[in-house]
Scaffold this motif. Sequence first.
Motif, PDB file in Angstrom:
ATOM      1  N   SER A  35       0.821  -1.210   0.000  1.00  0.00           N
ATOM      2  CA  SER A  35       0.000   0.000   0.000  1.00  0.00           C
ATOM      3  C   SER A  35       0.856   1.261   0.000  1.00  0.00           C
ATOM      4  CB  SER A  35      -0.929   0.011   1.222  1.00  0.00           C
ATOM      5  OG  SER A  35      -1.924  -0.978   1.099  1.00  0.00           O
ATOM      6  N   VAL A  36       1.930   1.263   0.775  1.00  0.00           N
ATOM      7  CA  VAL A  36       2.799   2.441   0.836  1.00  0.00           C
ATOM      8  C   VAL A  36       3.471   2.680  -0.514  1.00  0.00           C
ATOM      9  CG1 VAL A  36       4.917   3.365   1.867  1.00  0.00           C
ATOM     10  CG2 VAL A  36       3.202   2.263   3.320  1.00  0.00           C
ATOM     11  N   VAL A  37       4.003   1.627  -1.123  1.00  0.00           N
ATOM     12  CA  VAL A  37       4.683   1.775  -2.411  1.00  0.00           C
ATOM     13  C   VAL A  37       3.708   2.218  -3.489  1.00  0.00           C
ATOM     14  CG1 VAL A  37       5.911   0.539  -4.234  1.00  0.00           C
ATOM     15  CG2 VAL A  37       6.482   0.108  -1.841  1.00  0.00           C
ATOM     16  N   VAL A  38       2.544   1.575  -3.551  1.00  0.00           N
ATOM     17  CA  VAL A  38       1.557   1.917  -4.572  1.00  0.00           C
ATOM     18  C   VAL A  38       1.051   3.345  -4.377  1.00  0.00           C
ATOM     19  CG1 VAL A  38      -0.782   1.410  -5.386  1.00  0.00           C
ATOM     20  CG2 VAL A  38       0.843  -0.445  -5.020  1.00  0.00           C
ATOM     21  N   THR A  39       0.779   3.741  -3.139  1.00  0.00           N
ATOM     22  CA  THR A  39       0.285   5.092  -2.870  1.00  0.00           C
ATOM     23  C   THR A  39       1.323   6.145  -3.233  1.00  0.00           C
ATOM     24  OG1 THR A  39      -1.138   4.281  -1.081  1.00  0.00           O
ATOM     25  CG2 THR A  39      -0.611   6.633  -1.091  1.00  0.00           C
ATOM     26  N   ALA A  40       2.578   5.906  -2.889  1.00  0.00           N
ATOM     27  CA  ALA A  40       3.639   6.866  -3.207  1.00  0.00           C
ATOM     28  C   ALA A  40       3.807   7.015  -4.719  1.00  0.00           C
ATOM     29  CB  ALA A  40       4.954   6.429  -2.564  1.00  0.00           C
ATOM     30  N   ALA A  41       3.868   5.889  -5.435  1.00  0.00           N
ATOM     31  CA  ALA A  41       4.033   5.950  -6.895  1.00  0.00           C
ATOM     32  C   ALA A  41       2.809   6.563  -7.563  1.00  0.00           C
ATOM     33  CB  ALA A  41       4.287   4.546  -7.439  1.00  0.00           C
ATOM     34  N   TRP A  94       1.480  -2.298 -11.738  1.00  0.00           N
ATOM     35  CA  TRP A  94       0.969  -1.192 -12.557  1.00  0.00           C
ATOM     36  C   TRP A  94      -0.540  -1.153 -12.645  1.00  0.00           C
ATOM     37  CZ3 TRP A  94       4.348   2.345 -12.904  1.00  0.00           C
ATOM     38  CH2 TRP A  94       5.708   2.026 -12.986  1.00  0.00           C
ATOM     39  N   CYS A  95      -1.203  -2.279 -12.452  1.00  0.00           N
ATOM     40  CA  CYS A  95      -2.667  -2.265 -12.535  1.00  0.00           C
ATOM     41  C   CYS A  95      -3.286  -1.489 -11.383  1.00  0.00           C
ATOM     42  CB  CYS A  95      -3.207  -3.696 -12.571  1.00  0.00           C
ATOM     43  SG  CYS A  95      -3.035  -4.609 -11.018  1.00  0.00           S
ATOM     44  N   MET A  96      -2.525  -1.242 -10.320  1.00  0.00           N
ATOM     45  CA  MET A  96      -3.021  -0.448  -9.201  1.00  0.00           C
ATOM     46  C   MET A  96      -2.500   0.996  -9.235  1.00  0.00           C
ATOM     47  SD  MET A  96      -2.731  -3.179  -6.044  1.00  0.00           S
ATOM     48  CE  MET A  96      -1.013  -3.608  -6.381  1.00  0.00           C
ATOM     49  N   ILE A  97      -1.596   1.295 -10.179  1.00  0.00           N
ATOM     50  CA  ILE A  97      -0.979   2.611 -10.232  1.00  0.00           C
ATOM     51  C   ILE A  97      -1.463   3.435 -11.419  1.00  0.00           C
ATOM     52  CG2 ILE A  97       1.213   3.841 -10.456  1.00  0.00           C
ATOM     53  CD1 ILE A  97       2.555   1.524  -8.981  1.00  0.00           C
ATOM     54  N   LYS A 151      -5.320 -11.464  -8.548  1.00  0.00           N
ATOM     55  CA  LYS A 151      -5.933 -12.759  -8.245  1.00  0.00           C
ATOM     56  C   LYS A 151      -4.899 -13.814  -7.867  1.00  0.00           C
ATOM     57  CE  LYS A 151     -10.231 -11.684  -8.837  1.00  0.00           C
ATOM     58  NZ  LYS A 151     -11.147 -11.697  -7.678  1.00  0.00           N
ATOM     59  N   GLN A 152      -3.874 -13.948  -8.673  1.00  0.00           N
ATOM     60  CA  GLN A 152      -2.901 -15.015  -8.458  1.00  0.00           C
ATOM     61  C   GLN A 152      -1.801 -14.611  -7.471  1.00  0.00           C
ATOM     62  OE1 GLN A 152      -3.499 -17.970  -9.750  1.00  0.00           O
ATOM     63  NE2 GLN A 152      -5.296 -17.163 -10.836  1.00  0.00           N
ATOM     64  N   ARG A 153      -1.318 -13.384  -7.599  1.00  0.00           N
ATOM     65  CA  ARG A 153      -0.208 -12.932  -6.758  1.00  0.00           C
ATOM     66  C   ARG A 153      -0.737 -12.365  -5.439  1.00  0.00           C
ATOM     67  NH1 ARG A 153       4.531  -9.648  -9.454  1.00  0.00           N
ATOM     68  NH2 ARG A 153       5.247 -10.085  -7.332  1.00  0.00           N
ATOM     69  N   VAL A 154      -0.807 -13.225  -4.458  1.00  0.00           N
ATOM     70  CA  VAL A 154      -1.304 -12.819  -3.146  1.00  0.00           C
ATOM     71  C   VAL A 154      -0.384 -11.794  -2.499  1.00  0.00           C
ATOM     72  CG1 VAL A 154      -1.987 -13.683  -0.867  1.00  0.00           C
ATOM     73  CG2 VAL A 154      -2.384 -15.076  -2.894  1.00  0.00           C
ATOM     74  N   ASP A 155       0.899 -11.820  -2.857  1.00  0.00           N
ATOM     75  CA  ASP A 155       1.861 -10.892  -2.247  1.00  0.00           C
ATOM     76  C   ASP A 155       1.662  -9.453  -2.708  1.00  0.00           C
ATOM     77  OD1 ASP A 155       2.773 -11.944  -4.811  1.00  0.00           O
ATOM     78  OD2 ASP A 155       4.582 -10.756  -4.485  1.00  0.00           O
ATOM     79  N   LEU A 156       0.806  -9.226  -3.724  1.00  0.00           N
ATOM     80  CA  LEU A 156       0.541  -7.872  -4.204  1.00  0.00           C
ATOM     81  C   LEU A 156      -0.773  -7.309  -3.665  1.00  0.00           C
ATOM     82  CD1 LEU A 156       1.692  -7.843  -7.941  1.00  0.00           C
ATOM     83  CD2 LEU A 156       2.865  -6.949  -5.927  1.00  0.00           C
ATOM     84  N   ARG A 157      -1.396  -7.992  -2.751  1.00  0.00           N
ATOM     85  CA  ARG A 157      -2.632  -7.473  -2.176  1.00  0.00           C
ATOM     86  C   ARG A 157      -2.332  -6.294  -1.247  1.00  0.00           C
ATOM     87  NH1 ARG A 157      -5.818 -13.040  -0.419  1.00  0.00           N
ATOM     88  NH2 ARG A 157      -6.400 -13.696  -2.545  1.00  0.00           N
ATOM     89  N   PHE A 214      -4.909   0.238  12.297  1.00  0.00           N
ATOM     90  CA  PHE A 214      -3.586   0.024  11.711  1.00  0.00           C
ATOM     91  C   PHE A 214      -3.499   0.620  10.314  1.00  0.00           C
ATOM     92  CE2 PHE A 214      -0.612  -2.869   9.421  1.00  0.00           C
ATOM     93  CZ  PHE A 214       0.537  -2.537  10.105  1.00  0.00           C
ATOM     94  N   ALA A 215      -4.584   0.530   9.540  1.00  0.00           N
ATOM     95  CA  ALA A 215      -4.595   1.043   8.168  1.00  0.00           C
ATOM     96  C   ALA A 215      -4.859   2.543   8.104  1.00  0.00           C
ATOM     97  CB  ALA A 215      -5.661   0.305   7.353  1.00  0.00           C
TER      98      ALA A 215
END
Length: 304
Positions: A88-94, A152-155, A230-236, A277-278
Amino acid sequence: MQYSKNQRHRAWTKTRAKNLLVDLFFYALLLAISMTCLLPFIHIFAKSISKEAYVIANKIFLIPKGINFDAYKKVFQDASIVRSLYVSVVVTAAFTAIGTFLTISAAYALSRVQLKGRKVMTFLIMFTMYFTAGTIPDYLLMNNLRMLDTWWCMILPLSFAAYNFLIMKNNFKASIPDSLIESALIDGASHFKILSHIVVPLSKPIIATISLFYAVGRWNAYSDALFYIKQRVDLRPLQLKLYYLVVAASESFKAEGGSLAGQITSPEVLKSSCIIFATLPIICIYPFVQRYFVQGTMIGAVKG
């Protein structure tokens, strides 16, 4: 003459009393509105540090009972939630950096009367405020661009907002005199130099305001990640993690919670601690841009 002074004194006293009543009314109204925002947050915080038995019995309103921080310990011990916070921090900053850059560039270019076709381009941008393709075409586009299950799909998809562009464009037209731009052009400065050395330094309030809009909007969003990741849980992102916790609140946490399952009885306590926390990171950012916020919004709201 004495009678006239008494009349003026009575009129002044009456006006002062009326103004005082009006002030008290608006103070009470603002207090009530503020409480509607603050009380839910206090309620959630009280639940997050209370014992599960009190939460299950619905005995928690604003004051915590049986204070303990076990829920927060479980949150920090869970690697998936910490990973979601990092995403979330990386996506929000970018997202904020790209969105602010695109908005400044478009607003400056389309606020210049020398640009041919600027009205048509502005209309096309504003058209997207009222009409959108919809979820299914957006998903198909992401699939064709091979952006599903990527950062990139979130940015990129929402990194330019027509509303923010409108505020920025109006600000440039209202606060940057045309004579200043023209004098810089006569001195031989390019538009890139004018933008970086004149426009941006003079527009710090509106830039801080737009950056805050982008950051808060991206931080709170989860629906795009819900569809595209969907597949990459580490990108949630963290908000999507919270979404799954809320959906599973009445069920078992084993499917999504991982190491959290079975270690905490009440899902409500865990939900509350995750919400706090969020929310705290974005709240911590706001004081640094608060002094720019009102000024930037008011200037940008003036019709140019």
